[in-house]
Every structure is written in structure tokens, then in C-alpha cells.
Scaffold this active site. Sequence first.
Site, PDB file in Angstrom:
ATOM      1  N   ARG A   1       0.865  -1.390   0.004  1.00 31.70           N
ATOM      2  CA  ARG A   1      -0.086   0.078  -0.417  1.00 31.70           C
ATOM      3  C   ARG A   1       1.145   1.450  -0.268  1.00 31.70           C
ATOM      4  NH1 ARG A   1      -4.888  -2.086   2.108  1.00 31.70           N
ATOM      5  NH2 ARG A   1      -6.192   0.323   2.436  1.00 31.70           N
TER       6      ARG A   1
ATOM      7  N   ASN B   1     -13.111   6.733   3.417  1.00 34.57           N
ATOM      8  CA  ASN B   1     -13.815   5.799   2.335  1.00 34.57           C
ATOM      9  C   ASN B   1     -15.251   6.478   1.982  1.00 34.57           C
ATOM     10  OD1 ASN B   1     -11.928   4.088   4.310  1.00 34.57           O
ATOM     11  ND2 ASN B   1     -12.689   2.505   2.771  1.00 34.57           N
TER      12      ASN B   1
ATOM     13  N   ARG C   1     -13.066  -1.838  -4.372  1.00 40.21           N
ATOM     14  CA  ARG C   1     -13.079  -1.024  -3.442  1.00 40.21           C
ATOM     15  C   ARG C   1     -14.117  -2.640  -2.886  1.00 40.21           C
ATOM     16  NH1 ARG C   1     -12.225   5.107  -4.396  1.00 40.21           N
ATOM     17  NH2 ARG C   1     -12.643   4.284  -5.643  1.00 40.21           N
TER      18      ARG C   1
ATOM     19  N   TYR D   1       1.161   3.896  -2.589  1.00 41.57           N
ATOM     20  CA  TYR D   1      -0.521   5.172  -2.261  1.00 41.57           C
ATOM     21  C   TYR D   1       0.098   5.861  -1.063  1.00 41.57           C
ATOM     22  CZ  TYR D   1      -5.557   6.889  -1.717  1.00 41.57           C
ATOM     23  OH  TYR D   1      -6.672   7.650  -1.956  1.00 41.57           O
TER      24      TYR D   1
ATOM     25  N   PHE E   1     -18.952  -5.769  -2.661  1.00 45.98           N
ATOM     26  CA  PHE E   1     -19.899  -6.092  -2.350  1.00 45.98           C
ATOM     27  C   PHE E   1     -21.346  -6.573  -2.852  1.00 45.98           C
ATOM     28  CE2 PHE E   1     -18.383  -6.874   2.666  1.00 45.98           C
ATOM     29  CZ  PHE E   1     -17.819  -7.704   1.802  1.00 45.98           C
TER      30      PHE E   1
ATOM     31  N   ARG F   1     -14.435   0.379   8.690  1.00 40.76           N
ATOM     32  CA  ARG F   1     -14.661   1.152   8.058  1.00 40.76           C
ATOM     33  C   ARG F   1     -15.980   2.214   8.459  1.00 40.76           C
ATOM     34  NH1 ARG F   1     -10.693  -1.063   7.998  1.00 40.76           N
ATOM     35  NH2 ARG F   1      -9.172  -1.069   5.258  1.00 40.76           N
TER      36      ARG F   1
ATOM     37  N   PRO G   1      -5.891  -2.044   6.894  1.00 42.74           N
ATOM     38  CA  PRO G   1      -5.700  -1.733   9.034  1.00 42.74           C
ATOM     39  C   PRO G   1      -7.417  -2.259   9.230  1.00 42.74           C
ATOM     40  CG  PRO G   1      -6.117   0.600   6.280  1.00 42.74           C
ATOM     41  CD  PRO G   1      -5.317  -0.995   6.019  1.00 42.74           C
TER      42      PRO G   1
HETATM   43  P1  NAD Z   1     -10.873   7.297  -8.864  1.00 42.49           P
HETATM   44  O1  NAD Z   1     -10.351   6.015  -9.511  1.00 42.49           O
HETATM   45  O2  NAD Z   1     -12.561   6.827  -9.707  1.00 42.49           O
HETATM   46  O3  NAD Z   1     -10.499   8.859 -10.118  1.00 42.49           O
HETATM   47  C1  NAD Z   1      -8.551   9.074 -10.219  1.00 42.49           C
HETATM   48  C2  NAD Z   1      -9.161   9.894 -11.362  1.00 42.49           C
HETATM   49  O4  NAD Z   1      -8.093  10.045 -11.823  1.00 42.49           O
HETATM   50  C3  NAD Z   1      -9.617   8.780 -12.211  1.00 42.49           C
HETATM   51  O5  NAD Z   1     -10.277   9.644 -13.542  1.00 42.49           O
HETATM   52  C4  NAD Z   1      -8.278   8.645 -12.856  1.00 42.49           C
HETATM   53  O6  NAD Z   1      -8.708   8.354 -14.948  1.00 42.49           O
HETATM   54  C5  NAD Z   1      -7.326   9.748 -12.949  1.00 42.49           C
HETATM   55  N1  NAD Z   1      -6.060   9.750 -12.890  1.00 42.49           N
HETATM   56  C6  NAD Z   1      -5.376   8.442 -12.165  1.00 42.49           C
HETATM   57  N2  NAD Z   1      -4.158   8.733 -12.064  1.00 42.49           N
HETATM   58  C7  NAD Z   1      -3.570  10.374 -13.429  1.00 42.49           C
HETATM   59  C8  NAD Z   1      -3.010  10.664 -13.683  1.00 42.49           C
HETATM   60  N3  NAD Z   1      -1.185  10.791 -12.831  1.00 42.49           N
HETATM   61  N4  NAD Z   1      -3.109  11.649 -13.957  1.00 42.49           N
HETATM   62  C9  NAD Z   1      -4.070  12.446 -14.681  1.00 42.49           C
HETATM   63  N5  NAD Z   1      -5.424  11.377 -13.594  1.00 42.49           N
HETATM   64  C10 NAD Z   1      -5.097  10.935 -12.957  1.00 42.49           C
HETATM   65  O7  NAD Z   1     -10.675   7.380  -7.493  1.00 42.49           O
HETATM   66  P2  NAD Z   1     -11.541   8.770  -6.477  1.00 42.49           P
HETATM   67  O8  NAD Z   1     -12.015   7.484  -5.925  1.00 42.49           O
HETATM   68  O9  NAD Z   1     -12.916   9.317  -7.333  1.00 42.49           O
HETATM   69  O10 NAD Z   1     -10.555   8.954  -6.137  1.00 42.49           O
HETATM   70  C11 NAD Z   1      -9.864  10.447  -6.469  1.00 42.49           C
HETATM   71  C12 NAD Z   1      -9.300  11.317  -5.286  1.00 42.49           C
HETATM   72  O11 NAD Z   1     -10.176  10.852  -3.677  1.00 42.49           O
HETATM   73  C13 NAD Z   1      -7.829  10.428  -5.501  1.00 42.49           C
HETATM   74  O12 NAD Z   1      -6.732  11.509  -5.308  1.00 42.49           O
HETATM   75  C14 NAD Z   1      -8.218   9.049  -4.054  1.00 42.49           C
HETATM   76  O13 NAD Z   1      -7.012   9.204  -3.871  1.00 42.49           O
HETATM   77  C15 NAD Z   1      -8.766  10.407  -3.253  1.00 42.49           C
HETATM   78  N6  NAD Z   1      -9.536   9.783  -2.579  1.00 42.49           N
HETATM   79  C16 NAD Z   1     -10.253   8.694  -2.396  1.00 42.49           C
HETATM   80  C17 NAD Z   1     -10.831   8.008  -1.563  1.00 42.49           C
HETATM   81  C18 NAD Z   1     -12.336   6.886  -1.955  1.00 42.49           C
HETATM   82  O14 NAD Z   1     -12.555   7.088  -1.014  1.00 42.49           O
HETATM   83  N7  NAD Z   1     -13.340   7.451  -2.910  1.00 42.49           N
HETATM   84  C19 NAD Z   1     -10.909   8.116  -0.133  1.00 42.49           C
HETATM   85  C20 NAD Z   1      -9.733   8.980  -0.317  1.00 42.49           C
HETATM   86  C21 NAD Z   1      -9.104   9.216  -0.886  1.00 42.49           C
HETATM   87  N1  UDP Z   2     -12.564  -6.062   1.895  1.00 44.59           N
HETATM   88  C1  UDP Z   2     -13.006  -6.877   1.276  1.00 44.59           C
HETATM   89  N2  UDP Z   2     -13.425  -7.396   0.407  1.00 44.59           N
HETATM   90  C2  UDP Z   2     -13.472  -6.697  -0.963  1.00 44.59           C
HETATM   91  C3  UDP Z   2     -12.764  -5.648  -0.842  1.00 44.59           C
HETATM   92  C4  UDP Z   2     -12.359  -5.143   0.348  1.00 44.59           C
HETATM   93  O1  UDP Z   2     -13.490  -7.629   2.436  1.00 44.59           O
HETATM   94  O2  UDP Z   2     -13.874  -7.568  -1.614  1.00 44.59           O
HETATM   95  C5  UDP Z   2     -12.189  -5.405   2.640  1.00 44.59           C
HETATM   96  C6  UDP Z   2     -10.759  -4.783   2.137  1.00 44.59           C
HETATM   97  O3  UDP Z   2     -10.126  -5.835   2.872  1.00 44.59           O
HETATM   98  C7  UDP Z   2     -10.549  -3.637   3.735  1.00 44.59           C
HETATM   99  C8  UDP Z   2     -12.136  -3.078   3.711  1.00 44.59           C
HETATM  100  O4  UDP Z   2     -12.841  -3.958   3.035  1.00 44.59           O
HETATM  101  O5  UDP Z   2     -10.466  -3.987   5.013  1.00 44.59           O
HETATM  102  C9  UDP Z   2     -11.941  -1.715   2.761  1.00 44.59           C
HETATM  103  O6  UDP Z   2     -11.866  -2.397   1.337  1.00 44.59           O
HETATM  104  P1  UDP Z   2     -11.812  -0.507   0.458  1.00 44.59           P
HETATM  105  O7  UDP Z   2     -10.975  -1.560  -0.643  1.00 44.59           O
HETATM  106  O8  UDP Z   2     -13.179  -0.570  -0.350  1.00 44.59           O
HETATM  107  O9  UDP Z   2     -10.431  -0.297   1.128  1.00 44.59           O
HETATM  108  P2  UDP Z   2      -9.349   0.428   1.884  1.00 44.59           P
HETATM  109  O10 UDP Z   2      -8.612  -0.610   1.849  1.00 44.59           O
HETATM  110  O11 UDP Z   2      -8.272   1.219   0.741  1.00 44.59           O
HETATM  111  O12 UDP Z   2      -9.743   1.402   2.154  1.00 44.59           O
END
Ligand code: NAD
Ligand code: UDP
Length: 349
Positions: free
Chosen positions: A169, A201, A213, A172, A218, A238, A301
Amino acid sequence: MNYLGKIRAQSSAEAIYRRRSSPQKTQKSKKIIVAGGAGFLGSHLCETLLQAGHQVVCLDNFSTGLRRNIAHLERFDTFKVIAHDIVQPFDLKVDEIYNLACPASPPHYQLDPIHTTKTCVLGSLNLLELASRTGARILQASTSEVYGDPNVHPQIESYWGNVNPFGPRSCYDEGKRCAETLFFDFHKKLQVEVKVVRIFNTYGPRMRPDDGRVVSNFIVQALTGQDITIYGDGSQTRSFCFVDDLVEGFLRMMASPPSLTGPVNLGNPGEFTIGELAEQVIGMTGSRSKIIHHPLPTDDPRQRRPDISLATQELGWRPHVDLAQGLVQTIDHFGRLLARPTRELAEAM
Ligand code: NAD
Ligand code: UDP
């Protein structure tokens, strides 16, 4: 009206209320870059900014983002899409930049870990340099992953975290930590107006069926009758935030006074075990899928819940959509998507 029907009606009424009461509607039109605008969160943000009357430039390399997420926005002549990888420099005079560009799902960000680190670090550097050159205000989508496998619970912004620097991980987690460092140093040394939010999340419509995810896995598994895959024993926790709530947090943070740089946690403090989530999805979909267990991924986590006191105090923000309401909308989204003919579905992914 049954339980699901009531929640559905309440959810859509609240969503309409929140969209209409967007705080930016009275502000003057701005030119805004949304990097990662074709992704799950980015597409919702682009939509909200366009509805508020702003000009939006979506920068995306389409690695995990989808054309179909933003296809309905092409009707706005204030919307422009530029295929661009933020690892490369970019130049355009704008008022604000939201940096959401980065794959967010563990299987996606682990696919090319070096490029993920480059995206977090070089991508942030390029956008910060653009902000510094043009005087734009810039918001970074950081993450609860900066807390790693946290020893402090719930997680508060002052906690430094517990992160493995070389595990699967790390590309990231450490990438996002380094990005935060860059943001605060650009602020201190070059007076760039920065805003850092740590997102917990978040789920909702426009997640990809193959996102990987837990919420999307699910729901897709439940709707298609596949086994529900719990990693580990399902006791890890979570906190799940609905996308509309998060977008509201983005807007409030961007509009906050320059002195508020963050980091500020944005997430829903409701905490659930992964086992509870599986049961809830099965119950709401009426699925006959059975639960199976897979090994827990390395460094997964054990617990996660945001302390949102700072966001509440400084932004007047708190989430309004609870898990059951948000799941109704997300299940509807996947239900509609999966009902498409196979070829159409493959093209849409
Ligand atoms: P996502 O994967 O759907 O969206 C990410 C977008 O960024 C995509 O459109 C992808 O094509 C684009 N991208 C990736 N690398 C790139 C690059 N090098 N140049 C240009 N574009 C690029 O993910 P998301 O869930 O929409 O997340 C968006 C942002 O929020 C991310 O930065 C992620 O780290 C952050 N974030 C999301 C969550 C969540 O739960 N969704 C949680 C924590 C942080
Ligand atoms: N997870 C799971 N089954 C799945 C996908 C994820 O049990 O099919 C678990 C994963 O191991 C983690 C939690 O669900 O404990 C959240 O995972 P996710 O990938 O959504 O987000 P993150 O781990 O980055 O919080």
C-alpha cells in the site's frame, strides 16, 4: 411504502435539497481545474461546479476514469476535457485547482505502483507549480491512508499515523504523505493558498463495477448472485461517506478563509465492520449470495473512523446521508448498469 421505498424517497429529496443549496451558487463564476475529473469523485465535483455556474477544465489520463462519467457534462459549453497525465507539467491560467488525480482503489493503485507514486508526488508538484505561477488556490484530495493502520482511534488530524514505507500500500500511502509535505512547503515558502482534505472511504453512484473497493464489490456480487468476498474475518472496520456529502465538504473547504490550510478530515463517523456491511448489502438487495472468506491483504488497516470535529467547527460541515440511504442510491446505480446488455456494459467500463 416499504422500508426501502421510504429510504429511497427520503434520499432523493435530500440529494435535491443539498444540490440546490450549494454554497457557491451566489459566487462569481471561476475557472477551475479538476484533475482526475473523469473519476468517481471527480465527475460528481465537475457536475456540481458546472451547475453552480463555473467554467471547468477536467484533466484526466483515463487510467481509472471513464468517458461515460462525464459524457452528460459535454452539453455545458463551460466544460472542457483535456487528456493529460499530471506527471507531466501543465499550463493554464485558472482561479482554483482541485487535485483528485490518482487511482484510489487498492487493486488499481497497486497495478503500477511506481506510476502511482509519480502521480502523487510529481503530479502534485506540477499542479502546485501551476498554482504558484498563476496565483490559483489549490485543494489536495489526501486520504485517511496517511494514518496507515492507526493506533489512535478515532483518527484526529494531529495523529502522525502508522504507515509501512515499503509494503504493497506504500506507493499510495507514502505518495499521499509526500504530497501533503509538498502542499504545506509550497504554502510556507511560496505563499500558495493550499487546502488539504483527508478523505475517508467514500462510495456512491459512478463507482466502477470492477473498482475493487468493498462497497462496489459487495453490491455487484450481491446483484449477480456471486459469493460475497470478505477479506479476513470481517471484524475490521471502516466509515463510509456518501459522495454528495463529500462534494459539499470539498466546496466548503475551497471557500474557507486562506488561513485554513488543513489537513481537515472529511468522512462519515458511522463505523461498521466489513461483516456488518456484507449483511446489510445482502439484506437490502434480497440476494441469495453466500459469504466466503479470502485472506486479509497485507497491511490492511484494522480500524478506521474520522474525528470530524475540525470540519464541523471550521467548515460547519457534517455528513447527512447515512449508510442505508447511500446504499439505496448506490445499489440503484449498479442495478441499472448491470441491466445493460453485456456488450454495452463492457463498452461502458
Ligand atoms: P478514481 O480512480 O475513480 O478517480 C481517479 C481519477 O484520476 C480517474 O479519473 C483517473 O483516470 C485519474 N488519474 C489517475 N492518475 C492520473 C494521472 N497521473 N494524471 C491524470 N489523471 C489521473 O478514484 P476516486 O475514488 O474518484 O478518488 C479521487 C481522489 O480522491 C483520489 O486522489 C483519491 O486518492 C482520493 N480519495 C478517494 C477516496 C474514496 O474513498 N473514494 C478516499 C480517500 C482519498
Ligand atoms: N474488502 C473485503 N472484500 C472485498 C474488498 C475489500 O473484505 O471484496 C475489505 C478490505 O480488506 C478492507 C475493507 O474491505 O478491510 C475496505 O477495503 P477497500 O478496498 O474498500 O478500502 P481501503 O482498504 O482502502 O479502506
